[in-house]
Design a protein around this motif. Structure first.
Motif: not given
Length: 437
Positions: A145-150, A170-172, A184-189
């Motif tokens: 998580p957090g690494a570049d998309d490429r 949960s976010r909390q 967000t960093d986890i769900l984006r990849p």
């Protein structure tokens, strides 16, 4: 530090990551015998054709800049640190493969320096294995998580399966226990992997030799018991992940206390193994039996019954749905009968097209009549001699074997009732489990 020391440290550090199928065996090796599944380093998964394959399960490094309170590799924990170079890990994996110790690799990592640097090291390892050593075995790699998309895209083109651990439900909880991570960093990849898999499938339709992206899909892991979320919250999140990101599996890991922290369970607290087991059973119902999370639990009943599997619990709370006539009930309703699985439901559906089924036929098909007989009729009749009462049905649904395995005192205390004609009531069983008798 030599390679063996690194392997010892980093294979042991990887054992807390359960987001791959494991045999669960604890049979240790003995003098004069070969093979052992107990030491850290080897896990077991299953190929598309059903074969059980052995994987080298290891971290790239246990050096981590994050300070997740539940993690044995957190920055502030006093533990031995090590890191493989890409060349070392690639040669180790291919050496094990040539000796027939493994058939694949499960690679995860702590965050060394930053997500991009860590991802680059893992990517270099996979490039060496695939391009230089021409390794075509199974590789499961953790996206960072957090690494570049490429970088994520390049990893997916080399790996068979990818996973991103959501860790906490949960976010909390994530904010409290893993302040360096964000939802967000986890769900984006996760979203990127899902999109890349779809794009790859579309390209393969048009170009037969198009590169495939993570052909075995993606999975994730949740820690159960480190924070206060209910089973209802966890199951709703699981259902949402399956629908939105099309995950192959959601793995649940009963939290094992490994570090002392006031926000975590005490070090002498037992892992909630029975709770983990119930969540896996419910996950199976979501994926193969057509259940919804809201059918199994709700706000009024947010946690699973420790004595009943989720399917039996649902059936006992919906007496208006039963009994069902085995020769007429829809396939979807057959799946909801305790004691009838997917395979036996399909067999019933096929067999009743040519003949009328009775209880003997069901037994030969593999139906567990000890449980199913309370919820079905054959030719409009109940099983011969069966008397249905709420207490009797409950006793038939309780899995005594499982409870004896997870609660050693249960079997001894249950012997108090061995001289009685009737099995113990629900209240008596609960008293046994809580030590009140």
């Amino acid at each position: 530090m030599d390679l063996y020391d690194k392997l010892t440290i980093l294979a042991d550090a990887a054992k807390y990551d359960v987001a791959c199928t494991s045999s669960g065996s604890d049979r240790a090796g003995t003098a004069g015998s070969i093979g052992s599944t107990a030491p850290a380093g080897i896990c077991h998964s299953f190929s598309a054709d059903g074969r059980c394959i052995s994987l080298l399960k290891v971290l790239m490094t246990n050096v981590c800049v994050y300070d997740c309170k539940y993690c044995v590799n957190r920055r502030s924990n006093d533990t031995r640190r090590a890191a493989f170079t890409p060349r070392e890990l690639a040669e180790l994996a291919i050496g094990f493969y040539r000796r027939n110790y493994i058939e694949g690799l499960f690679l995860s990592s702590g965050i060394m320096k930053n997500p991009d640097y860590t991802c680059e090291q893992m990517l270099r390892t996979l490039e060496l294995l695939r391009n230089e050593y021409r390794f075509r075995g199974y590789i499961h790699v953790k996206a960072i998580p957090g690494a570049d998309d490429r970088l994520i895209e390049r990893l997916g083109l080399l790996a068979d399966r990818m996973s991103v651990n959501i860790e906490l439900p949960s976010r909390q909880s994530l904010t409290a226990l893993a302040p360096d991570k964000s939802k967000t960093d986890i769900l984006r990849p996760m979203g990127q992997i899902c999109q890349e898999i779809h794009r790859s499938r579309e390209e393969l339709v048009r170009y037969r030799h198009a590169p495939t992206f993570a052909p075995a899909g993606q999975s994730t892991q949740m820690i159960v018991g480190a924070s206060g979320e209910s089973d209802f919250q966890i199951l709703n999140l699981t259902q949402g992940l399956y629908r939105k990101y099309e995950l192959k599996r959601v793995f649940f890991s009963a939290y094992t206390p490994v570090v002392s922290d006031k926000l975590l369970p005490a070090l002498n607290t037992k892992p909630p193994l029975l709770r983990e087991h119930r969540l896996y059973q419910a996950d199976w119902l979501l994926r193969f039996y057509g259940f919804e999370a809201g059918e199994l639990l709700d706000e009024a009943h947010p946690n699973f019954d420790p004595l009943l599997d989720p399917k039996a619990n649902w059936a006992l709370h919906h007496p208006d749905q039963f009994p069902v006539e085995i020769n007429k009930a829809p396939y979807e309703m057959l799946l909801r009968v305790p004691g009838i699985g997917v395979r036996s439901a399909r067999a019933i559906r096929s067999a009743r097209r040519v003949s009328t089924l009775d209880f003997g036929d069901l037994r030969r098909m593999g139906v567990v009549l000890k449980r199913a007989q309370y919820f079905i009729t054959c030719r409009g009749r109940l099983a011969e001699g069966l008397r249905i009462t709420p207490e009797g049905t409950f006793r038939a649904m309780v899995s005594g074997r499982l409870i004896r395995e997870l609660e050693p005192d249960y079997g001894q205390q249950l012997s108090l009732f061995s001289s009685m004609d009737a099995a113990p009531t629900r209240e008596e069983v609960l008293q046994c489990l809580t030590g009140e008798l």
